[in-house]
Design a protein around this motif. Structure first.
Motif, PDB file in Angstrom:
ATOM      1  N   LEU A 279       7.249  -3.833   5.102  1.00 53.06           N
ATOM      2  CA  LEU A 279       6.593  -2.986   6.203  1.00 53.06           C
ATOM      3  C   LEU A 279       5.530  -2.399   6.015  1.00 53.06           C
ATOM      4  N   ILE A 280       5.066  -1.419   6.856  1.00 55.26           N
ATOM      5  CA  ILE A 280       3.863  -0.977   6.640  1.00 55.26           C
ATOM      6  C   ILE A 280       4.063   0.463   5.719  1.00 55.26           C
ATOM      7  N   SER A 281       5.464   0.943   5.752  1.00 58.70           N
ATOM      8  CA  SER A 281       5.591   2.082   4.576  1.00 58.70           C
ATOM      9  C   SER A 281       5.484   1.646   3.083  1.00 58.70           C
ATOM     10  N   ASN A 282       5.913   0.117   3.055  1.00 61.15           N
ATOM     11  CA  ASN A 282       5.712  -0.149   1.690  1.00 61.15           C
ATOM     12  C   ASN A 282       4.232  -0.426   1.206  1.00 61.15           C
ATOM     13  N   GLY A 283       3.636  -0.743   2.315  1.00 60.78           N
ATOM     14  CA  GLY A 283       1.980  -1.105   2.087  1.00 60.78           C
ATOM     15  C   GLY A 283       1.287   0.232   1.646  1.00 60.78           C
ATOM     16  N   LEU A 284       1.884   1.227   1.850  1.00 61.53           N
ATOM     17  CA  LEU A 284       1.273   2.684   1.513  1.00 61.53           C
ATOM     18  C   LEU A 284       1.477   2.937  -0.146  1.00 61.53           C
ATOM     19  N   ARG A 285       2.384   1.932  -0.579  1.00 58.06           N
ATOM     20  CA  ARG A 285       2.353   2.105  -2.050  1.00 58.06           C
ATOM     21  C   ARG A 285       2.016   0.871  -2.762  1.00 58.06           C
ATOM     22  N   GLY A 286       1.246   0.188  -2.089  1.00 58.44           N
ATOM     23  CA  GLY A 286       0.460  -1.295  -2.672  1.00 58.44           C
ATOM     24  C   GLY A 286      -0.737  -1.007  -3.653  1.00 58.44           C
ATOM     25  N   ALA A 287      -1.105  -1.977  -3.979  1.00 59.32           N
ATOM     26  CA  ALA A 287      -2.267  -1.822  -5.166  1.00 59.32           C
ATOM     27  C   ALA A 287      -3.455  -1.791  -4.616  1.00 59.32           C
ATOM     28  N   GLY A 288      -3.791  -1.759  -3.352  1.00 59.88           N
ATOM     29  CA  GLY A 288      -4.789  -1.401  -3.042  1.00 59.88           C
ATOM     30  C   GLY A 288      -5.286   0.077  -2.931  1.00 59.88           C
ATOM     31  N   PHE A 289      -4.518   0.803  -3.436  1.00 63.07           N
ATOM     32  CA  PHE A 289      -5.016   2.455  -3.614  1.00 63.07           C
ATOM     33  C   PHE A 289      -4.933   2.794  -4.986  1.00 63.07           C
ATOM     34  N   VAL A 290      -5.137   1.924  -5.891  1.00 64.02           N
ATOM     35  CA  VAL A 290      -4.982   2.150  -7.350  1.00 64.02           C
ATOM     36  C   VAL A 290      -6.477   1.468  -7.745  1.00 64.02           C
ATOM     37  N   ASP A 291      -7.209   2.575  -8.573  1.00 64.15           N
ATOM     38  CA  ASP A 291      -8.385   2.023  -8.953  1.00 64.15           C
ATOM     39  C   ASP A 291      -8.178   1.145 -10.134  1.00 64.15           C
ATOM     40  N   ALA A 292      -8.917   0.021 -10.220  1.00 63.00           N
ATOM     41  CA  ALA A 292      -8.383  -1.114 -11.164  1.00 63.00           C
ATOM     42  C   ALA A 292      -9.067  -0.865 -12.526  1.00 63.00           C
ATOM     43  N   ASP A 293     -10.142   0.080 -12.528  1.00 62.15           N
ATOM     44  CA  ASP A 293     -10.660   0.445 -13.922  1.00 62.15           C
ATOM     45  C   ASP A 293     -10.064   1.527 -14.484  1.00 62.15           C
ATOM     46  N   THR A 294      -9.622   2.638 -13.915  1.00 67.00           N
ATOM     47  CA  THR A 294      -8.859   3.530 -14.534  1.00 67.00           C
ATOM     48  C   THR A 294      -7.141   3.628 -14.513  1.00 67.00           C
ATOM     49  N   GLY A 295      -6.877   3.090 -13.332  1.00 68.75           N
ATOM     50  CA  GLY A 295      -5.306   2.696 -12.991  1.00 68.75           C
ATOM     51  C   GLY A 295      -4.806   4.240 -12.437  1.00 68.75           C
ATOM     52  N   ASN A 296      -5.934   4.857 -11.786  1.00 67.90           N
ATOM     53  CA  ASN A 296      -5.288   6.228 -11.268  1.00 67.90           C
ATOM     54  C   ASN A 296      -5.281   5.813  -9.550  1.00 67.90           C
ATOM     55  N   THR A 297      -4.361   6.476  -8.911  1.00 72.38           N
ATOM     56  CA  THR A 297      -3.971   6.459  -7.610  1.00 72.38           C
ATOM     57  C   THR A 297      -5.282   6.956  -6.793  1.00 72.38           C
ATOM     58  N   GLU A 298      -5.633   6.455  -5.813  1.00 68.50           N
ATOM     59  CA  GLU A 298      -6.888   6.927  -5.057  1.00 68.50           C
ATOM     60  C   GLU A 298      -6.003   7.712  -3.752  1.00 68.50           C
ATOM     61  N   TYR A 299      -5.793   8.939  -4.126  1.00 70.40           N
ATOM     62  CA  TYR A 299      -4.959   9.658  -3.065  1.00 70.40           C
ATOM     63  C   TYR A 299      -5.493  10.023  -1.790  1.00 70.40           C
ATOM     64  N   GLY A 300      -7.027  10.052  -1.825  1.00 72.55           N
ATOM     65  CA  GLY A 300      -7.703  10.311  -0.464  1.00 72.55           C
ATOM     66  C   GLY A 300      -7.608   9.003   0.410  1.00 72.55           C
ATOM     67  N   TYR A 301      -7.636   7.988  -0.316  1.00 75.36           N
ATOM     68  CA  TYR A 301      -7.347   6.488   0.528  1.00 75.36           C
ATOM     69  C   TYR A 301      -5.819   6.507   0.965  1.00 75.36           C
ATOM     70  N   GLN A 302      -5.086   6.744   0.083  1.00 78.18           N
ATOM     71  CA  GLN A 302      -3.643   6.824   0.430  1.00 78.18           C
ATOM     72  C   GLN A 302      -3.290   7.784   1.451  1.00 78.18           C
ATOM     73  N   MET A 303      -3.833   8.855   1.517  1.00 82.57           N
ATOM     74  CA  MET A 303      -3.521   9.991   2.610  1.00 82.57           C
ATOM     75  C   MET A 303      -4.093   9.708   4.017  1.00 82.57           C
ATOM     76  N   ALA A 304      -5.286   8.697   3.808  1.00 81.38           N
ATOM     77  CA  ALA A 304      -5.989   8.316   5.050  1.00 81.38           C
ATOM     78  C   ALA A 304      -5.190   7.324   5.604  1.00 81.38           C
ATOM     79  N   ALA A 305      -4.515   6.247   4.978  1.00 76.00           N
ATOM     80  CA  ALA A 305      -3.492   5.143   5.362  1.00 76.00           C
ATOM     81  C   ALA A 305      -2.287   5.857   5.992  1.00 76.00           C
ATOM     82  N   THR A 306      -1.891   7.001   5.350  1.00 76.32           N
ATOM     83  CA  THR A 306      -0.750   7.749   5.889  1.00 76.32           C
ATOM     84  C   THR A 306      -0.815   8.073   7.143  1.00 76.32           C
ATOM     85  N   VAL A 307      -2.024   9.041   7.486  1.00 74.49           N
ATOM     86  CA  VAL A 307      -2.502   9.531   8.812  1.00 74.49           C
ATOM     87  C   VAL A 307      -2.336   8.360   9.814  1.00 74.49           C
TER      88      VAL A 307
END
Length: 335
Positions: A279-307
């Motif tokens: 479901l869509i709530s699971n997608g918010l924790r998906g790999a699409g919001f993790v920087d492949a190079d650094t492994g850091n979560t892109e919180y700006g993108y994640q919060m935009a999806a949450t909105v």
């Protein structure tokens, strides 16, 4: 003073101020009697005190409401401004209450990377069929517990109510074993299997049954007897009389169930084997919001999806809040 005592003893009017122009207070038979002027001042003082007290309590009430409103609104505000920030600004030790650079591109990125339509389709399908199933079971159970007479009805209903004290987390294992026995999870899981495993276990809600039962019990029993005299069956009486009269409560149940399914996270993540089935709530924790190079979560993108995910629920509540309040209020306390 003798004239005053005689006037009182003889049930005659007490002397007025003209008879005793100099008095302020008079003692009559050991009772203190105020003059008209003093009594008026006392009443005015009492009214002023009550007015001041009322204003003070009103101010305190509004301050308390504003504090609660701030506590509720601030997380949403922080979510919105975070969705418009750069990741470096989000992770900075110095936080700002407004983005230094407004990143509208975060929302563009969401629709480019976040598989919004797949997650939205799964969520809508699960929410719709889960809500329909819950409404059917709730209507039948509430009708049985409110109108049908059978042995052990009240005892059985009390058992139902006692299950509400069991935390939902304790039902996860038993539900998982049940859906596994049906072959809906595990190797070879299809999209239909994933839908069934997320829908069927939550078709029963004791709280909704209790809510609708209380509403059904408010319907006068004379209507049921009149329907019987006219030759109506229980089935006809349920759908033509009780369901229309309980429409506000049913609307409330529909909205609350839909919102609950929309926000589901743990169970879909447990039974759906692949990301495409979740479901869509699971997608918010998906790999699409993790920087492949650094492994850091892109919180700006994640919060935009949450909105983006939160807006539909917010609009649903805004447009249907009166039905929610009306339906819950009509449940009453009878029973």
């Amino acid at each position: 003073m003798a004239d005053v005592n005689n006037a009182v003893m003889d049930n005659k009017p007490t002397p007025n101020k003209k008879s005793y122009p100099d008095f302020k207070k008079i003692v009559v038979n050991n009772h203190l009697v105020l003059s008209i002027e003093e009594a008026g001042k006392t009443v005015d003082a009492i009214k002023t005190g009550e007015k001041v007290s009322r204003i003070f309590m009103t101010i305190l009430t509004y301050i308390f409401i504003l504090i609660l409103a701030f506590a509720v609104i601030f997380p949403f505000y922080w979510m919105i401004i975070t969705s418009l920030k750069q990741n470096t600004e989000i992770q900075s030790t110095t936080q700002t209450f407004f983005p230094n650079i407004v990143m509208w591109s975060n929302y563009v990125y969401v629709f480019q990377v976040f598989d919004f339509m797949t997650y939205m389709t799964n969520t809508i399908v699960v929410a719709v069929f889960s809500t329909i199933g819950t409404l059917i079971t709730t209507i039948f159970a509430a009708f049985a517990f409110s109108r049908l007479t059978f042995k052990g009805r009240e005892a059985l209903f009390m058992v139902f109510l006692m299950t509400m004290m069991i935390p939902g987390e304790m039902m996860v294992i038993s539900n998982y074993i049940t859906v596994a026995s049906f072959g809906w999870i595990g190797t070879g899981q299809t999209l239909t299997d994933a839908y069934l495993s997320m829908i069927v276990p939550f078709w029963i809600s004791v709280f909704y049954i209790y809510l609708l039962r209380q509403n059904f019990k408010q319907i006068p029993n004379e209507l049921y007897l009149a329907a019987k005299v006219d030759g109506k069956s229980d089935w006809s009486y349920l759908w033509k009389v009780m369901v229309p009269l309980a429409a506000p409560t049913l609307i409330s149940i529909t909205i609350l169930k839909f919102m609950g399914t929309w926000n589901s996270y743990v169970w879909p993540a447990l039974v759906a084997d692949t990301e495409e089935y979740r479901l869509i709530s699971n997608g918010l924790r998906g790999a699409g919001f993790v920087d492949a190079d650094t492994g850091n979560t892109e919180y700006g993108y994640q919060m935009a999806a949450t909105v983006v995910v939160t807006v539909p629920l917010f609009l649903l509540f805004v447009f249907f809040r009166k039905y929610i309040m009306k339906g819950v209020g009509r449940a009453g306390i009878k029973g």
